[in-house]
Design a protein around this motif. Structure first.
Motif, PDB file in Angstrom:
ATOM      1  N   LEU A 205       0.834  -1.200   0.000  1.00 26.26           N
ATOM      2  CA  LEU A 205       0.000   0.000   0.000  1.00 26.26           C
ATOM      3  C   LEU A 205       0.874   1.257   0.000  1.00 26.26           C
ATOM      4  O   LEU A 205       0.601   2.233  -0.695  1.00 26.26           O
ATOM      5  N   ASP A 206       1.896   1.225   0.841  1.00 22.07           N
ATOM      6  CA  ASP A 206       2.853   2.316   0.941  1.00 22.07           C
ATOM      7  C   ASP A 206       4.157   1.702   1.437  1.00 22.07           C
ATOM      8  O   ASP A 206       4.251   0.468   1.551  1.00 22.07           O
ATOM      9  N   PRO A 207       5.186   2.465   1.702  1.00 20.56           N
ATOM     10  CA  PRO A 207       6.473   1.866   2.082  1.00 20.56           C
ATOM     11  C   PRO A 207       6.452   1.014   3.350  1.00 20.56           C
ATOM     12  O   PRO A 207       7.394   0.262   3.588  1.00 20.56           O
ATOM     13  N   VAL A 208       5.400   1.110   4.183  1.00 16.55           N
ATOM     14  CA  VAL A 208       5.387   0.345   5.436  1.00 16.55           C
ATOM     15  C   VAL A 208       4.200  -0.594   5.576  1.00 16.55           C
ATOM     16  O   VAL A 208       4.160  -1.391   6.517  1.00 16.55           O
ATOM     17  N   ARG A 209       3.228  -0.537   4.673  1.00 20.74           N
ATOM     18  CA  ARG A 209       2.023  -1.354   4.807  1.00 20.74           C
ATOM     19  C   ARG A 209       1.799  -2.202   3.558  1.00 20.74           C
ATOM     20  O   ARG A 209       2.220  -1.829   2.459  1.00 20.74           O
ATOM     21  N   PHE A 210       1.085  -3.308   3.766  1.00 20.12           N
ATOM     22  CA  PHE A 210       0.763  -4.168   2.632  1.00 20.12           C
ATOM     23  C   PHE A 210      -0.529  -4.920   2.906  1.00 20.12           C
ATOM     24  O   PHE A 210      -0.966  -5.042   4.057  1.00 20.12           O
ATOM     25  N   LEU A 211      -1.136  -5.442   1.845  1.00 22.52           N
ATOM     26  CA  LEU A 211      -2.240  -6.397   1.957  1.00 22.52           C
ATOM     27  C   LEU A 211      -1.639  -7.792   1.867  1.00 22.52           C
ATOM     28  O   LEU A 211      -0.893  -8.090   0.930  1.00 22.52           O
ATOM     29  N   GLY A 212      -1.946  -8.638   2.841  1.00 24.97           N
ATOM     30  CA  GLY A 212      -1.367  -9.974   2.839  1.00 24.97           C
ATOM     31  C   GLY A 212      -2.338 -11.003   3.360  1.00 24.97           C
ATOM     32  O   GLY A 212      -3.541 -10.761   3.460  1.00 24.97           O
ATOM     33  N   ASN A 213      -1.810 -12.178   3.684  1.00 29.73           N
ATOM     34  CA  ASN A 213      -2.638 -13.251   4.221  1.00 29.73           C
ATOM     35  C   ASN A 213      -1.835 -14.042   5.247  1.00 29.73           C
ATOM     36  O   ASN A 213      -0.659 -13.753   5.488  1.00 29.73           O
ATOM     37  N   ARG A 214      -2.453 -15.063   5.817  1.00 24.66           N
ATOM     38  CA  ARG A 214      -1.853 -15.794   6.932  1.00 24.66           C
ATOM     39  C   ARG A 214      -0.975 -16.973   6.506  1.00 24.66           C
ATOM     40  O   ARG A 214      -0.475 -17.710   7.356  1.00 24.66           O
TER      41      ARG A 214
END
Length: 406
Positions: A205-214
């Protein structure tokens, strides 16, 4: 357990600097209930002495055929073994084994062994890539030996590259899998190249966040380990995992779904089978913020607009870059598991689909799994709750059947 009841393992040690790492492999074998006889070469004893091997194994250590001749050790040790593993296996040892030389106790043992044999090579990159070594490895594999691909990393001195001895814990896992298969066809994937994806992609999303999974990648790594033990050349495309590289697998690290697609398609060009065990994100943010998205007082954040990621499984199934290639998908479902799985199998066009129910406390990150393997021919193979390696072997059993039928 009485010593006579323990699986008998011969640990051959060649004369390379990685010989000290075999002490850890020996420890794991003995502590897990194996009766281990260490057979080093004369050169190996220049790196690790005889008292060390004897103390750790609890068995006598010899290198030549002229010691304890009345017990005929050059024949008996190999005949009585349930497994022979040579770690490290130097270029010299591989050459002597391939050509059937028998000038010390280790090479005599290799000639008399009728059990599975595993070689874990360790040498400089130039030696591993030399045509002579490549031919010797091919000869040993053709005869039924499991020759583990060396790892990539720091070598002797300042050199780095392919040729490093794999992690002893991962070599132990290969040994354990080979022994566990017992009378089953041990090397039914010999000569085959398989590609496996594992882990979970992350969409920034930005340099420190993301969409992910387990997804932890454990099931994909179990697939890789079992494929190595069954003789395959393994390419593992690993997305954001924190697991040690499986011994014998060529690991390609990736982060996003787009990166995973590129790596899998490239590796699949000469693959006999592709198993898509990774949890690939269906969507990614339409816009990547160059700076951290700030929380502003009195303002709601802007909605995150998503766009579709490429459907790697469907693309592979449609393209089939190699004739007769078997494609296996995984489906993580939370409800109507079989119905949704059948629909996905038809939609994706793959040959097999492994369907399991997932949730916060199910499957992801766990050591065990249960699933149903659905076939495009209408077959259903339930796999009861158990180690992920058991599911992996069931998948490879189905893949082998399809490859041989084709």
């Amino acid at each position: 357990m009485d010593r006579s009841d323990k699986p008998r393992v011969v640990l051959g040690v060649s004369g390379g600097i990685a010989a000290y790492k075999a002490c850890e492999l020996l420890r794991r074998l003995t502590e897990s209930g194996h009766d281990v006889r260490v057979v080093p070469t004369g050169s190996a004893l220049r790196f690790v002495g005889e008292p060390t091997w004897a103390a750790l194994s609890g068995n006598p250590v010899t290198t030549g055929v002229w010691e304890d001749v009345h017990e005929v050790p050059h024949v008996r040790i190999g005949q009585e073994a349930d497994l022979v593993v040579v770690a490290p296996a130097t270029a010299d040892t591989l050459a002597r084994a391939a050509h059937g030389l028998a000038d010390d106790l280790l090479t005599n043992t290799l000639l008399t062994a009728r059990c599975p044999v595993i070689f874990a090579p360790a040498m400089h990159t130039e030696m591993w890539e030399h045509p002579a070594t490549a031919e010797n490895v091919a000869t040993l594999r053709r005869r039924g030996a499991v020759v583990i691909e060396p790892a990539v990393g720091r070598l002797t001195g300042k050199d780095t590259g392919k040729g490093r001895l794999p992690d002893p814990g991962e070599i132990f896992e290969v040994c354990r899998r080979v022994l566990a298969r017992g009378a089953a066809p041990g090397r039914d994937l010999a000569g085959r190249h398989v590609v496996i994806s594992a882990g979970g992609t992350r969409e920034p999303l930005d340099p420190v966040r993301f969409l992910g999974n387990r997804s932890s990648g454990r099931q994909g790594y179990a697939l890789a380990r079992t494929a190595v033990a069954r003789g395959a050349r393994v390419t593992l495309v690993a997305a954001n995992t924190a697991l040690p590289d499986p011994a014998g697998a060529d690991v390609v690290p990736v982060g996003t779904a787009v990166q995973l697609r590129e790596a899998v398609l490239k590796a699949a060009e000469d693959a006999d089978a592709v198993v898509m065990a990774a949890a690939v994100a269906d969507f990614r943010p339409a816009r990547y913020a160059q700076g951290k998205i700030k929380k502003r007082e009195g303002q709601e954040p802007e909605p995150v607009v998503l766009v579709r990621n490429p459907d790697v499984l469907a693309e592979l199934s449609a393209a089939r870059p190699r004739p007769g290639q078997v494609v296996v998908g995984f489906a993580a479902e939370t409800d109507d598991v079989l119905a949704n799985g059948r629909a996905k199998l038809a939609r994706k066009g793959c040959d097999l689909l492994v369907v399991n129910e997932v949730g916060e406390d199910k499957t992801f990150g766990a050591e065990e799994n249960e699933a149903v393997v659905l076939g495009a021919d209408g077959s259903e193979t339930p796999v009861p709750h158990g180690p992920k390696e058991a599911l992996a072997d069931t998948v490879w059993d189905a893949v082998v059947h399809m490859l041989n039928a084709g």
